[in-house]
Structure formats: structure tokens, C-alpha cells
Design an enzyme around this catalytic site. Sequence first.
Site, PDB file in Angstrom:
ATOM      1  N   CYS A   1       6.040  -5.255   0.021  1.00 51.53           N
ATOM      2  CA  CYS A   1       6.192  -3.942  -0.614  1.00 51.53           C
ATOM      3  C   CYS A   1       6.218  -2.827   0.437  1.00 51.53           C
ATOM      4  O   CYS A   1       7.221  -2.662   1.116  1.00 51.53           O
ATOM      5  CB  CYS A   1       5.106  -3.777  -1.679  1.00 51.53           C
TER       6      CYS A   1
ATOM      7  N   ARG B   1       5.113   0.201  -8.066  1.00 54.00           N
ATOM      8  CA  ARG B   1       5.910   1.231  -7.357  1.00 54.00           C
ATOM      9  C   ARG B   1       6.795   0.570  -6.298  1.00 54.00           C
ATOM     10  O   ARG B   1       6.864   0.994  -5.154  1.00 54.00           O
ATOM     11  CB  ARG B   1       4.993   2.282  -6.703  1.00 54.00           C
TER      12      ARG B   1
ATOM     13  N   HIS C   1       4.165  -8.328  -5.013  1.00 54.36           N
ATOM     14  CA  HIS C   1       2.872  -8.609  -4.373  1.00 54.36           C
ATOM     15  C   HIS C   1       2.355 -10.018  -4.670  1.00 54.36           C
ATOM     16  O   HIS C   1       1.605 -10.197  -5.633  1.00 54.36           O
ATOM     17  CB  HIS C   1       1.816  -7.630  -4.903  1.00 54.36           C
TER      18      HIS C   1
ATOM     19  N   GLU D   1       0.030 -11.609  -3.229  1.00 50.99           N
ATOM     20  CA  GLU D   1      -1.436 -11.690  -3.046  1.00 50.99           C
ATOM     21  C   GLU D   1      -2.193 -11.270  -4.300  1.00 50.99           C
ATOM     22  O   GLU D   1      -3.400 -11.475  -4.391  1.00 50.99           O
ATOM     23  CB  GLU D   1      -1.877 -10.850  -1.831  1.00 50.99           C
TER      24      GLU D   1
ATOM     25  N   GLY E   1       0.871  -1.179   0.000  1.00 53.70           N
ATOM     26  CA  GLY E   1       0.000   0.000   0.000  1.00 53.70           C
ATOM     27  C   GLY E   1       0.893   1.209   0.000  1.00 53.70           C
ATOM     28  O   GLY E   1       1.722   1.373  -0.893  1.00 53.70           O
TER      29      GLY E   1
ATOM     30  N   ARG F   1      13.096   3.243  -1.987  1.00 49.05           N
ATOM     31  CA  ARG F   1      11.674   3.268  -2.346  1.00 49.05           C
ATOM     32  C   ARG F   1      11.504   3.650  -3.812  1.00 49.05           C
ATOM     33  O   ARG F   1      12.302   4.391  -4.364  1.00 49.05           O
ATOM     34  CB  ARG F   1      10.906   4.272  -1.484  1.00 49.05           C
TER      35      ARG F   1
HETATM   36  N1  GLN Z   1       5.965   2.874  -3.087  1.00 52.82           N
HETATM   37  C1  GLN Z   1       5.097   2.493  -2.019  1.00 52.82           C
HETATM   38  C2  GLN Z   1       5.645   2.998  -0.683  1.00 52.82           C
HETATM   39  O1  GLN Z   1       6.643   3.594  -0.637  1.00 52.82           O
HETATM   40  C3  GLN Z   1       4.940   0.996  -1.946  1.00 52.82           C
HETATM   41  C4  GLN Z   1       4.118   0.514  -3.088  1.00 52.82           C
HETATM   42  C5  GLN Z   1       3.404  -0.764  -2.822  1.00 52.82           C
HETATM   43  O2  GLN Z   1       3.241  -1.215  -1.676  1.00 52.82           O
HETATM   44  N2  GLN Z   1       2.862  -1.319  -3.872  1.00 52.82           N
HETATM   45  O3  GLN Z   1       5.007   2.799   0.317  1.00 52.82           O
END
Ligand code: GLN
Length: 205
Positions: free
Chosen positions: A87, A149, A184, A186, A55, A119
Site C-alpha cells: 500500500c 485508502r 494489506h 498482514e 501507512g 493514490r
Molecule cells: N493512501 C495512503 C497513502 O497514500 C496509503 C494507505 C495505506 O497504506 N493503507 O500513503
Amino acid sequence: MSKINVGILAIQGDVTENFLATMASMSELGIDGSVTQVKTVEQISKLDGLIIPGGESTMIGQMSLVNGALKTIKEKIESGMPVFGICAGMIFLSKNSKDRVVGETKQPLLDILDVKIERNSFGRQKDSFEAQISMDPIGISSFNGVFIRAPSISETGSDVEILAKFNEKIVAVKQGNVIATAFHPELTRDISLHKSFVKLVDNQS
Ligand code: GLN
């Protein structure tokens, strides 16, 4: 064997997908237990294992700092509770995190996983991609990694085992009772990683 209680941290992110993958894992493994969506100190203190979903790590960190969950999660992991960070969850578990573009963000971190995180390591939302990953140290030879991301790990401490790399970047690690992936699981139909986490929880309980 006792009934295990696996929590999904339900502050922000893809909670439902992790809930379903964990339920399916328990049922396939024939393990007796429950999966609970958790937020509060009281709920977290009853867990045998925790998944921190993907997230937005700044949001998950801030909210859990404010409601006291951060401190309880940290104490539980330090006393042996297995945790799986995905993530944003991997970022939140880390000791050090910088954004590839904006650098230091001073976000609240659990300060447990001995890694340096970059990140947004693969670019922005539009640069999201899927790639075949192998995690041979835990017996998963082929896995469809969904990167959104996604972060990567630029440095690891001596207790950290590297489980997978993609394009020379570290994207999955294990440190004792902590598993973390930049991608991910899931969001695929493959529950092998969730199963391996549920087994870890079951073995510790
Ligand atoms: N870039 C997001 C962060 O820095 C992580 C992205 C993700 O969980 N899909 O929190």
C-alpha cells in the site's frame, strides 16, 4: 544456507502486523533467520530483505529522506535486495505517484518500481473494503485483499509483471526483486504472500 535477516521498515504504519506475519512465515517454512524492525541506515545496510508496510506514504517518505534511510534502501534494492511494498510501501517504491483528487503531491519516492500510481484510487477511508484477489503468476489462486485508502497502478513499464487486478485496476505487481500490493496481507490470517516473499529472500541469500 546462511541465516537471513528480514527487516520491517519501522518509521510509520502497521509494523507489528508485518513483523508477526514474517516471523510466522519463517517458522512455517523452517527457514533460519531473524526479523528486525529497522529505521536507521546502519540497520538497513545489514538486511537481506525489506518489507515497507502500509501507512502513510508521505510520512514514510519524508522521514526516511531526513534520516538518510531512503538513499540506503534505494542502493540496497538496486544491488539486488528483495523488497515487498504494501500500500503506502508500494507508493513509496514507485517512480511516479499522483493522488486521485489532489493530483501531484511531490512526495519523496524511491523511484524504483516502474509504474504510475493513483493514490487513494478506490476512495476515502470510509470506502475501505475487502475483496477476493487471485495472483496466479505466483501460485496464489485466492487471497482476501484488504483495501484501505488503497492506491492502484494506472501504467506499468515493460519489466513489470502484473500479478493481480481488481475491477480492471492493477493491484499487485512484481518487477525483479520487487513485489508490491495495493492491499494489506498482514491484516489477514493468510501468510501465503509473506511466505512467498521470505522464500524469495532465502533464494537470493
Ligand atoms: N493512501 C495512503 C497513502 O497514500 C496509503 C494507505 C495505506 O497504506 N493503507 O500513503
